[in-house]
Write a protein that holds these residues in place. Structure first.
Motif, short mmCIF file in Angstrom:
data_model
loop_
_atom_site.label_atom_id
_atom_site.label_comp_id
_atom_site.label_asym_id
_atom_site.label_seq_id
_atom_site.Cartn_x
_atom_site.Cartn_y
_atom_site.Cartn_z
N TRP A 181 8.03 8.61 21.27
CA TRP A 181 7.98 7.33 20.56
C TRP A 181 9.02 7.37 19.44
O TRP A 181 8.93 8.18 18.52
N ASP A 182 10.03 6.50 19.55
CA ASP A 182 11.13 6.54 18.58
C ASP A 182 11.16 5.32 17.68
O ASP A 182 12.18 5.02 17.05
N GLU A 183 10.03 4.60 17.61
CA GLU A 183 9.93 3.46 16.71
C GLU A 183 9.20 3.88 15.43
O GLU A 183 8.49 4.88 15.39
N ALA A 184 9.36 3.08 14.39
CA ALA A 184 8.81 3.42 13.08
C ALA A 184 7.28 3.36 13.07
O ALA A 184 6.66 2.60 13.82
N SER A 185 6.68 4.18 12.22
CA SER A 185 5.23 4.17 12.01
C SER A 185 4.94 4.43 10.54
O SER A 185 5.81 4.90 9.80
N MET A 186 3.72 4.13 10.12
CA MET A 186 3.37 4.26 8.70
C MET A 186 2.25 5.26 8.48
O MET A 186 1.40 5.47 9.35
N GLU A 187 2.25 5.89 7.30
CA GLU A 187 1.19 6.79 6.87
C GLU A 187 0.64 6.32 5.53
O GLU A 187 1.36 5.68 4.75
N TYR A 188 -0.64 6.65 5.26
CA TYR A 188 -1.28 6.20 4.02
C TYR A 188 -2.47 7.11 3.74
O TYR A 188 -2.90 7.89 4.59
N ASP A 189 -3.03 6.99 2.54
CA ASP A 189 -4.13 7.87 2.13
C ASP A 189 -5.50 7.31 2.45
O ASP A 189 -6.42 8.05 2.79
N SER A 190 -5.67 5.99 2.33
CA SER A 190 -6.99 5.40 2.51
C SER A 190 -6.87 3.97 3.02
O SER A 190 -5.88 3.29 2.75
N THR A 191 -7.90 3.53 3.73
CA THR A 191 -7.93 2.14 4.21
C THR A 191 -8.66 1.23 3.21
O THR A 191 -8.73 0.03 3.43
N ILE A 192 -9.20 1.81 2.15
CA ILE A 192 -9.92 1.02 1.14
C ILE A 192 -8.99 0.73 -0.03
O ILE A 192 -8.41 1.64 -0.63
N LEU A 193 -8.84 -0.55 -0.38
CA LEU A 193 -7.90 -0.97 -1.41
C LEU A 193 -8.55 -1.07 -2.79
O LEU A 193 -8.03 -0.54 -3.78
N ASN A 194 -9.66 -1.79 -2.88
CA ASN A 194 -10.37 -2.00 -4.15
C ASN A 194 -9.43 -2.44 -5.28
O ASN A 194 -9.39 -1.85 -6.36
N ASP A 195 -8.64 -3.47 -4.99
CA ASP A 195 -7.74 -4.09 -5.97
C ASP A 195 -6.65 -3.15 -6.49
O ASP A 195 -6.11 -3.36 -7.58
N GLU A 196 -6.31 -2.12 -5.71
CA GLU A 196 -5.23 -1.21 -6.09
C GLU A 196 -4.03 -1.44 -5.17
O GLU A 196 -4.16 -1.92 -4.04
N ASP A 197 -2.82 -1.09 -5.67
CA ASP A 197 -1.62 -1.16 -4.83
C ASP A 197 -1.77 -0.25 -3.62
O ASP A 197 -2.44 0.80 -3.68
N LEU A 198 -1.14 -0.64 -2.51
CA LEU A 198 -1.16 0.16 -1.29
C LEU A 198 0.18 0.89 -1.15
O LEU A 198 1.23 0.25 -1.07
N TYR A 199 0.13 2.22 -1.11
CA TYR A 199 1.34 3.03 -0.99
C TYR A 199 1.49 3.51 0.46
O TYR A 199 0.59 4.15 1.01
N HIS A 208 -1.77 -1.63 11.00
CA HIS A 208 -2.99 -1.03 10.46
C HIS A 208 -3.71 -2.03 9.57
O HIS A 208 -3.09 -2.93 8.99
N SER A 209 -5.03 -1.86 9.46
CA SER A 209 -5.86 -2.75 8.65
C SER A 209 -6.40 -2.02 7.43
O SER A 209 -6.76 -0.84 7.51
N PHE A 210 -6.48 -2.76 6.31
CA PHE A 210 -6.98 -2.21 5.05
C PHE A 210 -8.01 -3.20 4.48
O PHE A 210 -7.95 -4.40 4.77
N TYR A 211 -8.92 -2.70 3.66
CA TYR A 211 -10.08 -3.50 3.25
C TYR A 211 -10.15 -3.59 1.74
O TYR A 211 -10.09 -2.57 1.03
N ASN A 212 -10.30 -4.82 1.25
CA ASN A 212 -10.35 -5.04 -0.19
C ASN A 212 -11.66 -5.72 -0.59
O ASN A 212 -12.02 -6.77 -0.06
N ASN A 213 -12.37 -5.07 -1.51
CA ASN A 213 -13.63 -5.61 -2.05
C ASN A 213 -14.60 -6.03 -0.95
O ASN A 213 -15.25 -7.08 -1.02
#
Length: 565
Positions: A119-137, A198-203
């Protein structure tokens, strides 16, 4: 003279090859023949796989493994063209795709070779799927210099951001969702095609609703191990299981699986129970519960058969047996219900034609066993393939006084005798590498097209006071049930103190808890626990009788598949 011998050898080889080819040709509607993958094409995450049609196949199964031998895809198709989407592929990772042909009896045959792709297309990595009003890195993996991507963010399905992606570190500002409740979807696109999402969840609680599917609420369960399966609970990190007896909490445990087996020793006949399932991530939880009563009577174990019913030689006298000594077996040969129309089993049954054998175990003071169905097919079997998987647990130490070193070394040594005996009778063997891992072994076993995957282990107990032999399979309805009982019975027959209660620990059901016997991972997997290495007499018996034990296990297999009498 040498030329004459060479000529005779070549002629004989040609005749054998011709006979074999004619046999396969005449039986191509019954036997799974060799086939190959024709092509694998993709448009980003949309894949189309084409493979040769196999006459005896009723469907085809496609599996895909990542470069760590972890299965990421497993689906069944009816035709020789399969179309599907692949999600969560990772940049620069290599994947292995295999196709299996499956016949009406459930036997499988892998394609001649696997198909590998990167697979030679771009993909993303992250620490958590829970946002709780914080920036997503996000960390972006991919060739951002030579390929053009854009990143798109949707909150509750409304596009909030869409821009060119040029850096491998990206921050999604909390201003998009701060103070709001909902789901943030982040997509990497090439043109209008999504290459990663990917999906992330806020509040909000990210855990999906959970439902217990294996037990009906307010039902009466037959006294046996309790199979607990639940759906939902997605996005949780772990799941807590609580058991209540007459409203009193008696057991709490944690699992990461959705299928678990609860020992019948946790329960008592005639009492009321409640099981609560609580998936959790951080501060968020969901729960589901079910109430039931354990029946007054224990259920009998199912009836097992002496031979591989998928391929029985004409004229074979098969035997039926029950692990419960007080059981009477009733059976039919016409597919009728043996509880209503069965005749008592008293002597071996001669098989001269295809029949549907159904059998049940009955006893006055116990609940009838489940009805086992054996669709007996009078036919010859191709060469038997066995994948043998001795333990890799080098830190499971045995009793030093018995000279038992560790489980890995001693079970590998014992397995040498199993292999020696099986190969003597023409069985094709593939063996695991003890430095590998279970994901690799499952992949190898499937690619090998093993008729039997057998794991060889020795056992241990917390207090080092248990002893005896046990054998593990997926469930009592698994096709492995009969061979597992044969291996267990034959092994107990050579165990010292075989008449003691501790000797025969029986055939046990993992119901998804053990990978090497999981019906979802392997078509035919069995795990044997050859006595206890942390109990002196058991460890000594193993060390002094490896050849006897190894040959005993091998002969159980050879007899089951009618290779020896």
């Amino acid at each position: 003279m040498r030329r004459k011998k060479l000529y005779i050898t070549l002629v004989c080889s040609f005749i054998v090859a011709t006979i074999l080819s004619v046999f396969i040709l005449l039986n191509s509607n019954k036997i799974l023949t060799n086939f190959k993958i024709i092509s694998v094409d993709n448009n980003m995450r949309e894949y189309t796989v084409k493979y040769e049609r196999v006459k005896a196949a009723v469907n085809y199964r496609i599996t895909i493994y990542d470069q760590n031998d972890i299965k990421i895809y497993d689906e069944t198709f009816d035709s020789n063209v399969a179309k599907f989407n692949l999600n969560n592929l990772e940049y620069d990772n290599t994947y292995s795709l295999m196709v299996y042909a499956i016949d009406k009896s459930g036997e499988t045959r892998p394609a001649k070779s696997e198909y590998k792709f990167k697979w030679d297309e771009a993909s993303m990595e992250y620490d958590s799927t829970i946002l709780n009003d914080e920036d997503l890195y996000l960390t972006i993996d991919g060739d951002l210099q030579n390929k053009h991507y854009k990143i798109e963010c949707l909150f509750n399905d409304n596009v909030k951001l869409s821009e060119e992606l040029t850096k491998d570190e990206y921050v999604v500002s909390k201003s998009i969702y701060q103070g709001l409740s909902g789901i943030l979807k982040v997509q990497i696109k090439s043109g209008e095609k999504i290459v990663d999402e990917h999906s992330f969840y806020n509040n909000m609680n990210p855990i999906s609703d959970v439902t217990i599917s294996s037990i009906e609420d307010n039902s009466i369960l037959k006294y046996n191990d309790v199979y607990l399966e639940f759906t939902g609970g997605d996005n949780s990190e772990s799941t807590e299981i609580k058991i209540y007896e007459n409203k009193k909490l008696i057991k709490t445990s944690s699992t990461t699986k959705k299928k678990v087996i609860l020992s019948k020793n946790l329960f008592k006949t005639g009492l009321n129970y409640k099981i609560e399932v609580i998936p959790t991530i951080g501060e968020y939880k969901k729960n589901a519960s079910v109430n039931f009563q354990m029946s007054e009577k224990e259920q009998l174990k199912p009836v097992y058969i002496s031979n591989n019913w998928n391929h029985i030689k004409r004229g074979t006298k098969i035997t039926l047996a029950s692990p419960d000594k007080d059981a009477t077996i009733y059976y039919t040969l016409d597919g009728n219900n043996p509880e209503s129309f069965g005749i008592p089993y008293k002597e071996p049954i001669t098989i001269n034609e295809n029949v549907t054998l159904k059998a049940v175990a009955v006893s006055d003071n116990k609940v009838n066993s489940i009805i086992k169905t054996y669709n007996i097919d009078v036919s010859d079997m191709a060469q038997l393939k066995v994948y043998i998987s001795p333990s890799n647990q080098s830190k499971n130490f045995g009793v030093k006084e018995a000279l038992y070193t560790n489980e890995r070394d001693e079970m590998n040594d014992l397995s040498n005798y199993i292999v020696e005996r099986l190969e003597r009778f023409g069985v094709k063997i593939k063996r695991n590498n003890s430095s590998g891992n279970i994901n690799l072994w499952l992949k190898e076993s499937n690619y090998f097209g093993a008729n039997l995957h057998i794991a060889i282990h020795s056992n241990a107990s917390v207090n080092h006071t248990s002893r005896g032999i046990e054998t593990w399979i997926h469930s009592e309805s698994s096709d492995t049930y009969s061979l597992a009982n044969k291996i267990q019975k034959d092994l107990v027959s050579i165990y010292p103190d075989k008449d003691k209660a501790y000797a025969d620990r029986g055939v046990k059901y993992a119901n998804g808890a053990l990978g090497e016997v999981n019906d979802n991972y392997l078509p035919f997997g069995i795990l044997v626990e050859v006595a206890h290495h942390d109990y002196y007499e058991d460890a000594l018996w193993i060390m002094q009788n490896k050849k006897l034990i190894g040959y005993n296990i091998a002969d159980s297999i050879l007899k089951y598949y009618q290779i020896i009498e």
